[in-house]
Design a protein around this motif. Structure first.
Motif, short mmCIF file in Angstrom:
data_model
loop_
_atom_site.label_atom_id
_atom_site.label_comp_id
_atom_site.label_asym_id
_atom_site.label_seq_id
_atom_site.Cartn_x
_atom_site.Cartn_y
_atom_site.Cartn_z
N PRO A 34 0.83 -1.21 0.00
CA PRO A 34 0.00 0.00 0.00
C PRO A 34 0.86 1.26 0.00
CG PRO A 34 0.09 -0.96 2.20
CD PRO A 34 0.79 -1.93 1.28
N VAL A 35 0.23 2.36 -0.34
CA VAL A 35 0.91 3.65 -0.32
C VAL A 35 1.12 4.08 1.13
CG1 VAL A 35 0.67 6.09 -0.94
CG2 VAL A 35 -0.10 4.31 -2.53
N ASP A 36 2.29 4.63 1.40
CA ASP A 36 2.56 5.20 2.71
C ASP A 36 1.68 6.43 2.88
OD1 ASP A 36 3.58 6.62 4.92
OD2 ASP A 36 5.65 6.07 4.47
N PRO A 37 0.87 6.52 3.96
CA PRO A 37 -0.01 7.68 4.12
C PRO A 37 0.73 9.01 4.09
CG PRO A 37 -0.59 5.97 5.69
CD PRO A 37 0.68 5.54 5.04
N PHE A 38 1.98 9.03 4.54
CA PHE A 38 2.76 10.25 4.48
C PHE A 38 2.99 10.70 3.03
CE2 PHE A 38 3.92 9.26 8.84
CZ PHE A 38 4.12 10.51 9.42
N ASP A 39 2.97 9.73 2.10
CA ASP A 39 3.31 10.02 0.72
C ASP A 39 2.11 10.02 -0.22
OD1 ASP A 39 6.01 10.10 1.43
OD2 ASP A 39 6.24 7.93 1.15
N ALA A 40 0.89 9.97 0.32
CA ALA A 40 -0.29 9.82 -0.53
C ALA A 40 -0.43 10.98 -1.53
CB ALA A 40 -1.55 9.71 0.32
N GLY A 41 -0.27 12.21 -1.05
CA GLY A 41 -0.39 13.36 -1.94
C GLY A 41 0.67 13.36 -3.02
N LEU A 42 1.92 13.06 -2.65
CA LEU A 42 2.99 13.01 -3.63
C LEU A 42 2.77 11.89 -4.64
CD1 LEU A 42 6.09 13.64 -1.35
CD2 LEU A 42 5.17 15.19 -3.08
N ARG A 43 2.23 10.76 -4.17
CA ARG A 43 1.96 9.64 -5.07
C ARG A 43 0.90 10.03 -6.10
NH1 ARG A 43 3.67 5.73 -8.23
NH2 ARG A 43 2.09 4.11 -8.57
N GLU A 44 -0.16 10.67 -5.65
CA GLU A 44 -1.19 11.12 -6.58
C GLU A 44 -0.62 12.10 -7.60
OE1 GLU A 44 -4.52 12.66 -4.48
OE2 GLU A 44 -5.12 10.72 -3.66
N GLN A 45 0.20 13.03 -7.11
CA GLN A 45 0.82 14.01 -8.00
C GLN A 45 1.70 13.32 -9.04
OE1 GLN A 45 4.11 16.52 -6.45
NE2 GLN A 45 2.74 18.24 -6.89
N ASP A 46 2.49 12.33 -8.60
CA ASP A 46 3.39 11.63 -9.50
C ASP A 46 2.63 10.86 -10.57
OD1 ASP A 46 6.16 10.50 -10.14
OD2 ASP A 46 5.05 8.65 -9.70
N VAL A 47 1.56 10.15 -10.16
CA VAL A 47 0.78 9.37 -11.13
C VAL A 47 0.15 10.29 -12.17
CG1 VAL A 47 -1.26 7.91 -11.41
CG2 VAL A 47 0.35 7.46 -9.55
N TRP A 48 -0.38 11.42 -11.72
CA TRP A 48 -1.01 12.35 -12.67
C TRP A 48 0.02 12.93 -13.63
CZ3 TRP A 48 -0.64 17.42 -14.15
CH2 TRP A 48 -1.69 17.89 -14.96
N LEU A 49 1.18 13.35 -13.12
CA LEU A 49 2.19 13.93 -14.00
C LEU A 49 2.69 12.91 -15.01
CD1 LEU A 49 4.29 16.04 -11.47
CD2 LEU A 49 2.80 16.91 -13.29
N ARG A 50 2.86 11.67 -14.57
CA ARG A 50 3.32 10.64 -15.51
C ARG A 50 2.29 10.42 -16.62
NH1 ARG A 50 7.66 7.46 -13.96
NH2 ARG A 50 8.43 7.86 -11.84
N SER A 51 1.01 10.51 -16.29
CA SER A 51 -0.01 10.32 -17.31
C SER A 51 0.04 11.44 -18.35
CB SER A 51 -1.40 10.26 -16.67
OG SER A 51 -1.81 11.53 -16.19
#
Length: 292
Positions: A34-51
């Motif tokens: 699972p995603v680390d809760p500390f990193d959830a916002g950064l993970r969402e940002q990364d997935v969107w930018l990669r798309s």
């Protein structure tokens, strides 16, 4: 890159409550990690930018170039033991999972953007014709008719009605080197009960618009999930804007609950005093939004 200045309201459902084949896909996502809760916002940002940086760009995260769905994506996981609850409330069994639902959330945001923005901005922001984007995003939103996204988000501030859901005394402050996290967790049954009470009081006191409308919509959203789920209010990236003194001075949850009680008692003076405290605290963050 800083974490997005976004706060979140999340629902974690028991993995066992999902139907196949989604249950198996979610179990596989949990097994992958699972995603680390500390990193959830950064993970969402990364997935969107990669798309958006893919060749060719994807209209929505979680899709291939032709719009095919890639899978359930990332999940957050919560242990039922970490959720305070009233004696009559049940949470679990675990694990509790919260799919990030980036494709559906992005589609809903895109539909809103296409409806509110001017044509030159829409044309500049999109990599496909406007009408094609509208049709594809609307189709994804229509797919959600039988369910609901597990995450609501708010930029730069926390919608004050969200604090109704939580127990003010149950705030959790997590710290790691150079970063913090602030959240509340609550059993679904407790969250629904508090929202229903606040909505009833608000409707009688100030009518159906404004905060009362948000409470009504939030209550309807919560009803779409399993009754043994957990709800989490997370300050997310907003914590980056807050000093330790800000967190010590933050009585937002207490103030919102006091306002509901004062409205029920028809105590206008207490409502005004508490609202002024909330306005003073959150005005700094509202100013930063305007400057950006």
């Amino acid at each position: 890159m800083p974490e997005p200045f976004v706060a979140y309201l999340r629902v974690y459902e028991p993995l066992s409550s999902f139907d196949a084949p989604l249950r198996e896909e979610l179990a596989a996502a949990v097994e992958r990690g699972p995603v680390d809760p500390f990193d959830a916002g950064l993970r969402e940002q990364d997935v969107w930018l990669r798309s958006q940086l893919a060749a060719p760009p994807r209209l929505l995260p979680g899709e291939t170039a032709d719009g095919a769905v890639q899978g359930v994506g990332d999940v957050l996981v919560l242990d039922p033991k970490e959720v305070p609850s009233a004696p009559a409330a049940t949470v679990g069994p675990g694990p509790l999972v919260c799919p990030l639902d980036l494709r559906g959330r992005s589609a809903a945001a895109l539909v809103g953007f296409l409806g509110d923005s001017e044509l030159p901005l829409r044309t500049a922001a999109l990599t496909v014709p406007v009408e094609q984007a509208k049709v594809r995003a609307s189709a994804v939103v229509s797919e959600l008719a039988g369910g609901a996204v597990h995450v609501l988000s708010s930029t730069w501030t926390v919608p004050l009605p969200w604090f109704v859901l939580v127990d003010p005394t149950e705030r959790c402050v997590f710290t790691e080197p150079d970063r913090r996290r602030v959240c509340w967790r609550v059993a679904m049954a407790d969250a629904r009960r508090r929202v229903a009470r606040a909505h009833s009081i608000g409707r009688q006191s100030i009518g159906e618009e404004g905060p009362t409308r948000i409470l009504r919509e939030t209550g309807r959203w919560l009803e779409r999930f399993h009754p043994h789920s957990a709800v989490e209010l997370d300050y997310g990236g907003l914590v980056q804007l807050m000093t330790s003194s800000d967190l010590e001075a933050d009585t937002s949850a207490e103030d919102v609950h006091a306002i509901v009680d004062a409205m029920e008692a028809d105590d206008a003076e207490e409502v005004a005093t508490r609202y002024e405290s909330l306005r003073d605290f959150w005005s700094e963050f509202a100013a930063r939004e305007r400057h950006n």
